[in-house]
Design a protein around this motif. Sequence first.
Motif, PDB file in Angstrom:
ATOM      1  N   UNK A 110     -56.113 -84.100 -44.377  1.00  0.00           N
ATOM      2  CA  UNK A 110     -54.968 -84.508 -43.553  1.00  0.00           C
ATOM      3  C   UNK A 110     -53.745 -83.644 -43.823  1.00  0.00           C
ATOM      4  N   UNK A 111     -53.414 -83.444 -45.081  1.00  0.00           N
ATOM      5  CA  UNK A 111     -52.258 -82.604 -45.403  1.00  0.00           C
ATOM      6  C   UNK A 111     -52.473 -81.172 -44.946  1.00  0.00           C
ATOM      7  N   UNK A 112     -53.682 -80.666 -45.153  1.00  0.00           N
ATOM      8  CA  UNK A 112     -53.966 -79.290 -44.748  1.00  0.00           C
ATOM      9  C   UNK A 112     -53.867 -79.103 -43.246  1.00  0.00           C
ATOM     10  N   UNK A 113     -54.402 -80.052 -42.485  1.00  0.00           N
ATOM     11  CA  UNK A 113     -54.308 -79.954 -41.024  1.00  0.00           C
ATOM     12  C   UNK A 113     -52.865 -80.028 -40.556  1.00  0.00           C
ATOM     13  N   UNK A 114     -52.099 -80.919 -41.134  1.00  0.00           N
ATOM     14  CA  UNK A 114     -50.691 -81.025 -40.744  1.00  0.00           C
ATOM     15  C   UNK A 114     -49.944 -79.727 -41.027  1.00  0.00           C
ATOM     16  N   UNK A 115     -50.267 -79.081 -42.140  1.00  0.00           N
ATOM     17  CA  UNK A 115     -49.620 -77.803 -42.458  1.00  0.00           C
ATOM     18  C   UNK A 115     -50.018 -76.730 -41.455  1.00  0.00           C
ATOM     19  N   UNK A 116     -51.285 -76.661 -41.110  1.00  0.00           N
ATOM     20  CA  UNK A 116     -51.745 -75.651 -40.154  1.00  0.00           C
ATOM     21  C   UNK A 116     -51.179 -75.902 -38.767  1.00  0.00           C
ATOM     22  N   UNK A 117     -50.990 -77.152 -38.436  1.00  0.00           N
ATOM     23  CA  UNK A 117     -50.493 -77.512 -37.108  1.00  0.00           C
ATOM     24  C   UNK A 117     -49.041 -77.097 -36.898  1.00  0.00           C
ATOM     25  N   UNK A 118     -48.349 -76.785 -37.963  1.00  0.00           N
ATOM     26  CA  UNK A 118     -46.963 -76.337 -37.821  1.00  0.00           C
ATOM     27  C   UNK A 118     -46.867 -75.001 -37.092  1.00  0.00           C
ATOM     28  N   UNK A 119     -47.903 -74.196 -37.191  1.00  0.00           N
ATOM     29  CA  UNK A 119     -47.831 -72.849 -36.612  1.00  0.00           C
ATOM     30  C   UNK A 119     -48.933 -72.544 -35.597  1.00  0.00           C
ATOM     31  N   UNK A 120     -49.952 -73.395 -35.515  1.00  0.00           N
ATOM     32  CA  UNK A 120     -51.080 -73.096 -34.632  1.00  0.00           C
ATOM     33  C   UNK A 120     -51.615 -74.360 -33.985  1.00  0.00           C
ATOM     34  N   UNK A 121     -52.248 -74.199 -32.838  1.00  0.00           N
ATOM     35  CA  UNK A 121     -52.981 -75.291 -32.217  1.00  0.00           C
ATOM     36  C   UNK A 121     -54.182 -75.620 -33.089  1.00  0.00           C
ATOM     37  N   UNK A 122     -54.448 -76.907 -33.281  1.00  0.00           N
ATOM     38  CA  UNK A 122     -55.648 -77.301 -34.022  1.00  0.00           C
ATOM     39  C   UNK A 122     -56.440 -78.307 -33.189  1.00  0.00           C
ATOM     40  N   UNK A 123     -57.761 -78.171 -33.217  1.00  0.00           N
ATOM     41  CA  UNK A 123     -58.628 -79.052 -32.440  1.00  0.00           C
ATOM     42  C   UNK A 123     -60.025 -79.046 -33.039  1.00  0.00           C
ATOM     43  N   UNK A 124     -60.770 -80.134 -32.868  1.00  0.00           N
ATOM     44  CA  UNK A 124     -62.168 -80.114 -33.299  1.00  0.00           C
ATOM     45  C   UNK A 124     -63.023 -79.315 -32.322  1.00  0.00           C
TER      46      UNK A 124
ATOM     47  N   UNK B 297     -57.007 -90.158 -39.505  1.00  0.00           N
ATOM     48  CA  UNK B 297     -55.684 -89.527 -39.406  1.00  0.00           C
ATOM     49  C   UNK B 297     -55.797 -88.004 -39.321  1.00  0.00           C
ATOM     50  N   UNK B 298     -56.625 -87.572 -38.389  1.00  0.00           N
ATOM     51  CA  UNK B 298     -56.784 -86.142 -38.112  1.00  0.00           C
ATOM     52  C   UNK B 298     -55.849 -85.800 -36.960  1.00  0.00           C
ATOM     53  N   UNK B 299     -54.824 -84.980 -37.200  1.00  0.00           N
ATOM     54  CA  UNK B 299     -53.741 -84.804 -36.219  1.00  0.00           C
ATOM     55  C   UNK B 299     -54.018 -83.739 -35.154  1.00  0.00           C
ATOM     56  N   UNK B 300     -55.145 -83.874 -34.465  1.00  0.00           N
ATOM     57  CA  UNK B 300     -55.523 -82.862 -33.480  1.00  0.00           C
ATOM     58  C   UNK B 300     -54.517 -82.773 -32.331  1.00  0.00           C
ATOM     59  N   UNK B 301     -54.371 -81.568 -31.785  1.00  0.00           N
ATOM     60  CA  UNK B 301     -53.576 -81.378 -30.564  1.00  0.00           C
ATOM     61  C   UNK B 301     -54.371 -81.767 -29.328  1.00  0.00           C
TER      62      UNK B 301
ATOM     63  N   UNK C  50     -55.031 -70.365 -32.401  1.00  0.00           N
ATOM     64  CA  UNK C  50     -55.622 -71.703 -32.473  1.00  0.00           C
ATOM     65  C   UNK C  50     -56.725 -71.721 -33.522  1.00  0.00           C
ATOM     66  N   UNK C  51     -56.877 -72.869 -34.142  1.00  0.00           N
ATOM     67  CA  UNK C  51     -57.943 -73.114 -35.105  1.00  0.00           C
ATOM     68  C   UNK C  51     -58.804 -74.249 -34.565  1.00  0.00           C
ATOM     69  N   UNK C  52     -60.104 -74.027 -34.507  1.00  0.00           N
ATOM     70  CA  UNK C  52     -61.009 -75.094 -34.094  1.00  0.00           C
ATOM     71  C   UNK C  52     -61.961 -75.378 -35.251  1.00  0.00           C
ATOM     72  N   UNK C  53     -62.308 -76.635 -35.432  1.00  0.00           N
ATOM     73  CA  UNK C  53     -62.950 -77.086 -36.659  1.00  0.00           C
ATOM     74  C   UNK C  53     -64.271 -77.800 -36.420  1.00  0.00           C
ATOM     75  N   UNK C  54     -65.265 -77.440 -37.224  1.00  0.00           N
ATOM     76  CA  UNK C  54     -66.395 -78.336 -37.386  1.00  0.00           C
ATOM     77  C   UNK C  54     -65.847 -79.610 -38.032  1.00  0.00           C
TER      78      UNK C  54
END
Length: 224
Positions: free
Chosen positions: A99-113, A130-134, A5-9
């Motif tokens: 947005x594009x970068x998050x969508x790419x990362x979301x293909x393989x990992x959970x993403x969340x703020x 348009x932040x595509x958080x899980x 998982x990736x969590x973001x500031x």
Amino acid sequence: MMIQALIFDVFGTCVDWRNSVARAVARQLPGVDATAFAEAWRAEYDPAMARIRDGGRGYVPLDDLHLENLHRTAQNFGVEAPDSLNTAWERLDPWPDVTDGLNAMRQTRIIAPCSNGSIALMTRLARYAQLPWDCILGAEIARDYKPKPAVYLASCAALRLPAHAVMMVAAHNGDLHAARAAGLKTAFVPRPAEHGPGQTTDLAPDAEWDIVADDFNDLAARLS
């Protein structure tokens, strides 16, 4: 590196708060130096949270702190600001790569703020930008504020993941130092325009973070 998982500031790392808030200020407070007002409003952010982190005040969601800070800033500028201006923090523009970068990362990992923003604020901001958080993680589930370890660890616990399987992504070295101390992996992505043309902080990594990337697209490529 088994990062699950990736969590973001968010403020500064994912979105351009300075120009976005200034735009809203200019619209609602004509005649005020909108950029100076936005910067002064933001300058109240950390002191307001510090009183909570230090135990001098119980947990208060960032929406309410922002509103208190708005009226304090308006008073200092000699104007009256409508409460509706507080929603400026829900309409912050993403940096072009986000947005594009998050969508790419979301293909393989959970993403969340993992933000100091509330769940309501992060949800509305995600819809706008348009932040595509899980899911939405961060301060409100910990009922505390970064850089307290509890905020990072509560996010990991909510995902039922050990800290070492979670990577904190931020444009702020201080955020990453705190996340690393809590056991998380770290990724630094610089945002040299966050504070405008005179920015002097966080222009480069100040430690050997697990990944240093040019932007979110570069981070996605390095993680693939």
